[in-house]
Motif scaffolding. Structure first.
Motif, mmCIF file in Angstrom:
data_model
loop_
_atom_site.group_PDB
_atom_site.id
_atom_site.type_symbol
_atom_site.label_atom_id
_atom_site.label_comp_id
_atom_site.label_asym_id
_atom_site.label_seq_id
_atom_site.Cartn_x
_atom_site.Cartn_y
_atom_site.Cartn_z
ATOM 1 N N THR A 60 0.856 -1.194 0.000
ATOM 2 C CA THR A 60 0.000 0.000 0.000
ATOM 3 C C THR A 60 0.891 1.242 0.000
ATOM 4 N N THR A 61 2.013 1.134 0.737
ATOM 5 C CA THR A 61 2.990 2.229 0.742
ATOM 6 C C THR A 61 4.335 1.663 0.306
ATOM 7 N N ALA A 62 4.975 2.330 -0.671
ATOM 8 C CA ALA A 62 6.257 1.864 -1.192
ATOM 9 C C ALA A 62 7.210 3.035 -1.356
ATOM 10 N N LEU A 63 8.490 2.749 -1.125
ATOM 11 C CA LEU A 63 9.542 3.771 -1.245
ATOM 12 C C LEU A 63 10.625 3.251 -2.176
ATOM 13 N N GLU A 64 11.081 4.092 -3.105
ATOM 14 C CA GLU A 64 12.216 3.753 -3.963
ATOM 15 C C GLU A 64 13.314 4.768 -3.687
ATOM 16 N N LEU A 65 14.516 4.289 -3.430
ATOM 17 C CA LEU A 65 15.671 5.159 -3.216
ATOM 18 C C LEU A 65 16.543 5.079 -4.458
ATOM 19 N N GLY A 66 16.637 6.210 -5.178
ATOM 20 C CA GLY A 66 17.404 6.251 -6.426
ATOM 21 C C GLY A 66 16.488 6.056 -7.621
ATOM 22 N N THR A 67 15.950 7.157 -8.144
ATOM 23 C CA THR A 67 15.009 7.118 -9.258
ATOM 24 C C THR A 67 15.721 6.947 -10.596
ATOM 25 N N TYR A 68 16.845 7.665 -10.760
ATOM 26 C CA TYR A 68 17.591 7.752 -12.009
ATOM 27 C C TYR A 68 16.626 8.219 -13.105
ATOM 28 N N CYS A 69 16.367 7.395 -14.146
ATOM 29 C CA CYS A 69 15.484 7.853 -15.229
ATOM 30 C C CYS A 69 14.039 7.409 -15.048
ATOM 31 N N MET A 129 5.693 14.667 5.771
ATOM 32 C CA MET A 129 5.428 15.104 4.387
ATOM 33 C C MET A 129 4.289 14.322 3.754
ATOM 34 N N PHE A 130 4.215 13.013 4.067
ATOM 35 C CA PHE A 130 3.269 12.166 3.326
ATOM 36 C C PHE A 130 2.229 11.477 4.194
ATOM 37 N N GLY A 131 2.307 11.693 5.528
ATOM 38 C CA GLY A 131 1.355 11.007 6.404
ATOM 39 C C GLY A 131 1.561 9.506 6.360
ATOM 40 N N ILE A 151 18.861 2.177 5.776
ATOM 41 C CA ILE A 151 17.893 1.274 6.428
ATOM 42 C C ILE A 151 17.955 1.456 7.944
ATOM 43 N N LYS A 152 19.128 1.803 8.450
ATOM 44 C CA LYS A 152 19.213 2.091 9.890
ATOM 45 C C LYS A 152 18.383 3.329 10.224
ATOM 46 N N LEU A 153 18.366 4.280 9.285
ATOM 47 C CA LEU A 153 17.563 5.491 9.465
ATOM 48 C C LEU A 153 16.069 5.146 9.399
ATOM 49 N N LEU A 154 15.697 4.271 8.466
ATOM 50 C CA LEU A 154 14.296 3.839 8.364
ATOM 51 C C LEU A 154 13.858 3.157 9.661
ATOM 52 N N GLU A 155 14.745 2.300 10.188
ATOM 53 C CA GLU A 155 14.446 1.632 11.470
ATOM 54 C C GLU A 155 14.281 2.673 12.570
ATOM 55 N N GLY A 156 15.248 3.596 12.647
ATOM 56 C CA GLY A 156 15.266 4.618 13.698
ATOM 57 C C GLY A 156 14.055 5.525 13.670
ATOM 58 N N CYS A 157 13.544 5.775 12.452
ATOM 59 C CA CYS A 157 12.356 6.637 12.308
ATOM 60 C C CYS A 157 11.065 5.838 12.405
ATOM 61 N N GLN A 158 11.165 4.561 12.781
ATOM 62 C CA GLN A 158 10.000 3.667 12.898
ATOM 63 C C GLN A 158 9.180 3.618 11.593
ATOM 64 N N LEU A 159 9.889 3.653 10.474
ATOM 65 C CA LEU A 159 9.192 3.607 9.175
ATOM 66 C C LEU A 159 9.090 2.188 8.621
ATOM 67 N N LEU A 160 9.631 1.215 9.382
ATOM 68 C CA LEU A 160 9.482 -0.201 9.024
ATOM 69 C C LEU A 160 8.597 -0.872 10.073
ATOM 70 N N ARG A 161 7.853 -1.904 9.634
ATOM 71 C CA ARG A 161 7.025 -2.666 10.558
ATOM 72 C C ARG A 161 7.347 -4.147 10.403
#
Ligand SMILES: O=C(NC/C=C/[C@H]1OC[C@H](O)[C@@H]1O)c1cc([N+](=O)[O-])cc(O)c1O
Ligand SMILES: [Mg+2]
Length: 214
Positions: A60-69, A129-131, A151-161
């Motif tokens: 339902t929610t997805a994140l991509e790091l590095g869009t490029y083209c 920013m995105f709720g 990924i350590k930052l994602l963990e730290g910000c509680q953005l992973l479940r």
């Protein structure tokens, strides 16, 4: 001045792909990269593995790091049902400008939010920013030495479940040794390797899928 490779890739999409047809945008970019100029898109072989993981997770929610083209952005967004949100982060404004147009040409701009900025700065702002509460799926394809800190930052910000899925490109080539060591040895992840090849070549590369265990 001479055009850039991303600009030439975009031109190929605008001239050869069917507007509003994600699959034809994907095929056009793959053809361009095989027959005109190699570019660092995840490509068709690893792209099929990416597709299967996205379909399995149906996030339902997805994140991509590095869009490029925007090649993998299109691959992911085309599989997401309406009402889902793919956020993609790109640091390089020139790449972001091309990616916006590729995503728009594919007709997927309503499913994608492209954010320009450094992952280290933007990840802590995701919630406000995105709720976003947590991400169901994260595709890592940016600077290889940023995979582990991010990924350590994602963990730290509680953005992973419990059950969040991380899928990382290039774990063999160019390689992400510290990231691999961490996700394969940490008690907080269950990890598995999908052997493949570096896009458009015979060189070994692969994707690492890691489930966050909480
Ligand atoms: O550096 C790679 N990706 C890093 C991308 C970096 C992008 O994200 C941050 C920066 O703004 C850039 O736009 C890469 C490099 C190769 N390669 O064969 O060199 C193959 C790949 O699939 C890759 O993703
Ligand atoms: Mg890559």
């Amino acid at each position: 001045t001479r055009s850039t490779r991303p600009q030439r890739l975009l031109k190929a999409v605008q001239e050869k792909a069917m507007k509003g047809d994600p699959q034809s945008v994907i095929s056009t970019i793959d053809y361009f990269c095989r027959h005109s100029e190699w570019a660092m898109n995840v490509g068709d072989e690893k792209g099929s593995i990416l597709d299967s993981v996205v379909c399995e997770v149906s996030p339902t929610t997805a994140l991509e790091l590095g869009t490029y083209c925007g090649y993998s952005t299109v691959r992911i967004a085309r599989l997401l049902p309406p009402g889902t949100q793919l956020i993609t982060l790109e640091f390089n404004p020139a790449f972001a400008a091309v990616a916006r147009q590729v995503i728009e040409y594919a007709g997927l701009h309503n499913k994608v939010c492209l954010v320009e900025g450094a992952s280290g700065d933007m990840i802590p702002k995701m919630r406000e920013m995105f709720g976003i509460k947590t991400f169901d799926f994260v595709f890592l394809d940016h600077w290889k030495d940023r995979y582990l800190p991010d990924i350590k930052l994602l963990e730290g910000c509680q953005l992973l479940r419990k059950g969040s899925i991380l899928l990382a490109d290039n774990v063999i080539c160019p390689g992400t040794p510290e990231y691999l060591e961490y996700v394969r040895n940490s008690p907080h992840y269950k990890s598995m390797y999908y052997k493949s090849h570096l896009e458009y070549t015979k060189v070994e590369d692969g994707l690492e899928k890691s489930v966050f265990l909480g």
